[in-house]
Structures are given as C-alpha cells and as structure tokens.
Design a protein around this motif. Structure first.
Motif, PDB file in Angstrom:
ATOM      1  N   UNK A  21       0.778  -1.220  -0.032  1.00 42.48           N
ATOM      2  CA  UNK A  21       0.199  -0.106   0.035  1.00 42.48           C
ATOM      3  C   UNK A  21       0.835   1.247   0.040  1.00 42.48           C
ATOM      4  N   UNK A  22       0.435   2.375  -0.473  1.00 44.95           N
ATOM      5  CA  UNK A  22       1.121   3.336  -0.491  1.00 44.95           C
ATOM      6  C   UNK A  22       0.520   4.616   0.519  1.00 44.95           C
ATOM      7  N   UNK A  23       1.198   4.799   1.576  1.00 41.48           N
ATOM      8  CA  UNK A  23       0.386   5.451   2.706  1.00 41.48           C
ATOM      9  C   UNK A  23       0.860   7.025   2.707  1.00 41.48           C
ATOM     10  N   UNK A  24       0.068   7.813   3.095  1.00 36.78           N
ATOM     11  CA  UNK A  24       0.470   9.231   3.273  1.00 36.78           C
ATOM     12  C   UNK A  24       0.017   9.294   4.815  1.00 36.78           C
ATOM     13  N   UNK A  25       1.058  10.003   5.472  1.00 36.64           N
ATOM     14  CA  UNK A  25       1.247  10.046   6.669  1.00 36.64           C
ATOM     15  C   UNK A  25       1.188  11.567   7.259  1.00 36.64           C
ATOM     16  N   UNK A  26       0.470  11.899   8.106  1.00 37.87           N
ATOM     17  CA  UNK A  26       0.269  13.337   8.627  1.00 37.87           C
ATOM     18  C   UNK A  26       0.316  13.336  10.034  1.00 37.87           C
ATOM     19  N   UNK A  76      -9.380   4.980   3.938  1.00 33.88           N
ATOM     20  CA  UNK A  76      -8.846   4.468   2.646  1.00 33.88           C
ATOM     21  C   UNK A  76      -9.176   5.618   1.369  1.00 33.88           C
ATOM     22  N   UNK A  77      -8.378   5.568   0.503  1.00 36.64           N
ATOM     23  CA  UNK A  77      -8.560   6.670  -0.553  1.00 36.64           C
ATOM     24  C   UNK A  77      -8.620   6.064  -1.733  1.00 36.64           C
ATOM     25  N   UNK A  99      -2.980   5.307  -1.134  1.00 37.77           N
ATOM     26  CA  UNK A  99      -4.077   4.303  -1.016  1.00 37.77           C
ATOM     27  C   UNK A  99      -4.665   4.524   0.477  1.00 37.77           C
ATOM     28  N   UNK A 100      -3.715   4.880   1.440  1.00 46.36           N
ATOM     29  CA  UNK A 100      -4.504   5.118   2.659  1.00 46.36           C
ATOM     30  C   UNK A 100      -3.893   6.501   3.201  1.00 46.36           C
TER      31      UNK A 100
END
Length: 253
Positions: free
Chosen positions: A9-14, A231-232, A26-27
């Motif tokens: 999965x490709x994760x964007x983290x903030x 989930x995106x 993706x998430x």
C-alpha cells in the motif's frame, strides 16, 4: 507529511492536526490528532507530553529522584550524547543495523526503512545516541518532529546482549540521560512538546506497565489523542476495513 510503502500500500502520513493532502496514496494515516478523522477508522491512543516551554532546570526538577540521579551519574561516568537533526545515510544505516539487532533480541519486527527514510527526506527525522567513555554506542533514539511537537518513535539498546549487571545499569542510566539531553536540545530548537510516543492505558501487561513507570519518571502529563486511517482508493478502503475487523477481533480476545 510523508508518503511510504507498507505491505503493498502507498500510505500518506500526517501528524498533529496538520492539513492532510489526499493525493497519490491508498491510505491516509493521521497520527496524534486531537479528534477522530471523519470517515476513517479512528483509535484512541494515550501518550505522555513533556512541556518544553520551561527552563532546563525546571524540566529536570520535574523528573523523579531516580531519573535525576541516574542522569547525573551517567554524565560523571563519561557518557556523551550525539545527535543529527538531518541524519545522513551513514548515521541512518548505523541506526538501522543497531535497531535490527535490538529488535531481533526482543522479538520485535524490523523498522520500516521506507517510512523512516521518508521522514528523513521530508526533514522531520531526528536521531540521537549515547556513548560510553570509550566511544561505544549504548542507546539510540529515533524521533520525528511536526507542528512544534517532537515524538519518540524508537528507543533501542542492547542490554540483552550482556550478562554484566553493571553494564546493564550503565545502559539504563545512559538512556535516561539521553532522554533529558534530547529534551533540552529540542527545547533549544523551538519545540514546545516532547511526546513519549505512547502510554499503556490497560492494567494487564506487566512489561508495558514497567515502560509506563519509566516514562512517568520524567514527569509530564498523560493525554489522549487519536490515530486514524482512511482509505483513498479501493485497495486502501479494503485494507482499512480489514484493519477494523482485526481490531474488533483483538478486542474480543
């Protein structure tokens, strides 16, 4: 905000209520937010915050006597602390090698190199370490900073690799000393909060309760925040649903 890969999965983290950009992932993972994220799988999370908007003397005075005494003794014993707020590849690789040895001894998973390297490339990663009088590394700390807060991500030492009780005690003292020196350094860099990266809210896990006691020895305040996944993409939605099902199953055990 960073992006990295995890289990395909490709994760964007903030972090810490920063605006989250929902593109190319993706998430979306929002960590340490004051409120749950609408439409996401949100979990309450407890941690300890140390107020860095005080003098070093005030920060030190809030610690209990054991932590203060151990920190002073470590300094007398010649323990020194080093840090890089923009660590190069050499330092990063040294940390990974040390942490993987620590994780193997403790039965923990290896660190997510892609995630940690992403933090470094985004300019939010900080590494620090404590060395004995002979220059041998005793402890590593890995932290990330965002929104005037800096959070402990990993702490690693190799005390399980020795049966020398005095060496084990030295490592423990060096760890406490490094935490204090980190706090002073972060204060000087303009951070307002040092986040200890977690506090166990249960009553059953003896090891986690011992870790709580260690963290509480530095003072601070227990706070509740939220970690949320949304989930995106279809793949991301399915992954979040699977995570929710797993969380429910664990809650029933």
């Amino acid at each position: 905000m960073i992006t990295y890969s995890k289990k395909g999965l490709r994760v964007a983290e903030a972090y810490y209520d920063e605006p989250a950009i929902q593109s190319g992932a993706d998430v979306l993972r929002c960590l340490n937010y004051a409120q749950p994220i609408h439409g996401g799988n949100s979990q309450a999370f407890h941690t300890i915050h140390i107020d860095l908007c005080r003098t070093p003397e005030e920060i030190f005075a809030e610690m209990n006597s054991t932590t203060r005494n151990d920190s002073r003794r470590a300094e007398r014993e010649g323990v020194t602390c080093e840090a890089q707020s923009q660590p190069g590849d050499a330092w990063l690789n040294e940390f990974f090698a040390f942490f993987e040895e620590f994780a193997a001894a403790k039965g923990l998973p290896s660190p997510n190199r892609d995630r940690i390297t992403g933090m470094r490339d985004a300019g939010i990663l900080d590494l620090s370490r404590a060395l004995d009088a002979d220059g041998n590394v005793l402890v590593w700390h890995c932290q990330y900073g965002a929104q005037a807060r800096i959070r402990l991500l990993h702490s690693a030492s190799l005390f399980r690799h020795t049966e020398d009780k005095e060496r084990i005690r030295l490592i423990s003292r060096a760890n406490r000393f490094l935490h204090y020196r980190d706090m002073v350094r972060f204060r000087e860099s303009g951070f307002a909060i040092y986040d200890f990266g977690g506090w166990y809210a249960g009553q059953d896990d003896e090891e986690k309760l011992r870790i709580n006691k260690f963290k509480e020895s530095f003072g601070g305040q227990v706070v509740r925040v939220f970690n949320s996944d949304r989930g995106l993409t279809m793949k991301g939605v399915l992954a979040v649903y699977a995570r929710q099902a797993l969380d429910r199953l664990r809650g029933q055990e």
